[in-house]
Scaffold this active site. Sequence first.
Site, short mmCIF file in Angstrom:
data_model
loop_
_atom_site.label_atom_id
_atom_site.label_comp_id
_atom_site.label_asym_id
_atom_site.label_seq_id
_atom_site.Cartn_x
_atom_site.Cartn_y
_atom_site.Cartn_z
N HIS A 83 -9.69 -2.88 -4.44
CA HIS A 83 -9.08 -1.61 -4.85
C HIS A 83 -7.70 -1.93 -5.41
O HIS A 83 -6.96 -2.73 -4.84
CB HIS A 83 -8.97 -0.69 -3.62
CG HIS A 83 -8.18 0.55 -3.89
ND1 HIS A 83 -8.40 1.33 -4.99
CD2 HIS A 83 -7.15 1.12 -3.21
CE1 HIS A 83 -7.55 2.35 -4.97
NE2 HIS A 83 -6.78 2.24 -3.91
N ASN A 87 -3.10 3.07 -9.73
CA ASN A 87 -4.11 3.31 -8.68
C ASN A 87 -4.98 4.49 -9.13
O ASN A 87 -4.51 5.62 -9.17
CB ASN A 87 -3.38 3.62 -7.37
CG ASN A 87 -4.33 3.87 -6.21
OD1 ASN A 87 -5.53 4.03 -6.39
ND2 ASN A 87 -3.78 3.89 -5.01
N CYS A 144 -9.69 6.63 -1.73
CA CYS A 144 -9.67 5.34 -2.43
C CYS A 144 -10.80 4.41 -1.99
O CYS A 144 -11.15 3.46 -2.69
CB CYS A 144 -8.32 4.65 -2.24
SG CYS A 144 -6.96 5.59 -2.97
O1 UT7 Z 1 -4.81 3.75 -2.61
C1 UT7 Z 1 -4.50 4.20 -1.33
C2 UT7 Z 1 -3.72 3.21 -0.65
N1 UT7 Z 1 -2.33 3.27 -1.05
C3 UT7 Z 1 -1.64 2.19 -1.00
O2 UT7 Z 1 -2.17 1.16 -0.72
C4 UT7 Z 1 -0.17 2.28 -1.24
C5 UT7 Z 1 0.52 1.52 -0.16
N2 UT7 Z 1 1.96 1.49 -0.26
C6 UT7 Z 1 2.61 0.89 -1.27
O3 UT7 Z 1 2.05 0.42 -2.22
C7 UT7 Z 1 4.11 0.74 -1.12
O4 UT7 Z 1 4.49 1.08 0.18
C8 UT7 Z 1 4.92 1.61 -2.12
C9 UT7 Z 1 4.75 1.05 -3.53
C10 UT7 Z 1 4.47 3.04 -2.06
C11 UT7 Z 1 6.40 1.54 -1.78
O5 UT7 Z 1 6.84 0.20 -1.75
P1 UT7 Z 1 7.68 -0.35 -0.51
O6 UT7 Z 1 8.08 -1.72 -0.84
O7 UT7 Z 1 6.86 -0.13 0.72
O8 UT7 Z 1 8.95 0.55 -0.57
P2 UT7 Z 1 9.51 1.54 0.55
O9 UT7 Z 1 8.64 2.73 0.70
O10 UT7 Z 1 9.85 0.75 1.77
O11 UT7 Z 1 10.84 2.01 -0.15
C12 UT7 Z 1 11.90 1.10 -0.45
C13 UT7 Z 1 13.00 1.85 -1.19
C14 UT7 Z 1 13.35 3.17 -0.55
O12 UT7 Z 1 14.73 3.36 -0.67
P3 UT7 Z 1 15.71 3.10 0.60
O13 UT7 Z 1 15.21 4.04 1.66
O14 UT7 Z 1 15.51 1.65 0.95
O15 UT7 Z 1 17.05 3.45 0.05
C15 UT7 Z 1 12.63 4.19 -1.40
O16 UT7 Z 1 13.26 5.45 -1.40
O17 UT7 Z 1 12.54 2.16 -2.52
C16 UT7 Z 1 12.74 3.55 -2.76
N3 UT7 Z 1 11.74 4.00 -3.72
C17 UT7 Z 1 11.89 3.92 -5.05
N4 UT7 Z 1 12.91 3.43 -5.79
C18 UT7 Z 1 12.78 3.48 -7.14
C19 UT7 Z 1 10.52 4.56 -3.47
N5 UT7 Z 1 9.90 4.84 -4.61
C20 UT7 Z 1 10.75 4.46 -5.62
C21 UT7 Z 1 10.66 4.47 -7.03
N6 UT7 Z 1 11.69 3.97 -7.74
N7 UT7 Z 1 9.57 4.96 -7.68
#
Ligand code: UT7
Length: 325
Positions: free
Chosen positions: A252, A282, A115
Amino acid sequence: MTVTRAVVRGVGHYLPARVVPNSAFEESLDTSDEWIRARTGIERRHFAAEGEQTSDLGAAAARAALADAGMEGAELDVVLVATSTPDLTFPSTATKIQADIGMTNGFAFDLQAVCAGFVYALANANAMILSGQARRVMVIGAETFSRILDFEDRGTCVLFGDGAGAVVLEAADGAGDAEDRGILSTDLHSDGRFRDLLYVDGGVSSTGTVGHLRMEGREVFRHAVEKLAATAHCALDKAGLSAGDVDWIVPHQANLRIIRATASRMQVPMERVIVTVQDHGNTSAASIPLALSVGKAAGDIKTGDVIVTEAIGGGLAWGAVVLRW
Ligand code: UT7
């Protein structure tokens, strides 16, 4: 004192025709349009058609950038493609695009920094221009991330899209101060201790397969917020500028929450940030040139504007470039 600067002469982009809304994932995964919008800002993304390759996207973006610059492919010295999703293991996607746009002189090669690829490519193109190795460089970010997504992993497959963007850089004389047009500073970093946070679980010399993207989203998020503002500040410092001089942050486009947090740390209001993540998802190395092209087409980015681009991705690799449009 006269110095050489790498000035943007043209910009263009290409997006595959197929638009995939968040709701498309609701049928097969435990996810929702509401969750994806709230946690990422993404509303839709484009996916390449069957048979449509990264070089097809990149060549279309390059042609648009050439048209914007009023140049022919044959006038370029270098084609530099930032991609992590090449058409083939080799030869480079850049040589395919070189042939597609009618350039037979000079040289073409790929650069892989995921990225952060476009920021790395801009910095390398700038170095080639400043050293006199090249006068006109086509810098392309092109990706087909849909080909490496695990569509059973809701934590990653909803985040990415396909697309390409390109800029034509040309050597020009400057006065050596921050009033010059062109690239004013670059700041690159990587730290391979964090390579397990975001990677593809396949490859030529390991599994012999293409593999799927894997990510520790929460950890990458934490690093992004901390590292992006720091590298942007560092690049501004090197250019002799401060946050108050910034007309546009062109970040980005991974997550709207990261974009907001970075702008806030930089003390730049969101009115001065180009945001396209809602429409593209992304697109990895393509996201910044896509946003530059969309921002210019919308009439937001104008000649003379001070722009800060910043990106982070697998590696971890990150960096920033400050330029005056
Ligand atoms: O380009 C390269 C760089 N990449 C990035 O910058 C991405 C960086 N990360 C992110 O953008 C975020 O961390 C994500 C969008 C990937 C995830 O968001 P988050 O607020 O950090 O969520 P999380 O990983 O802490 O997950 C929260 C909850 C989890 O459930 P539990 O464990 O709390 O029950 C996940 O399993 O959300 C759940 N979850 C989803 N729920 C519905 C994860 N993906 C999904 C989904 N739909 N697609």
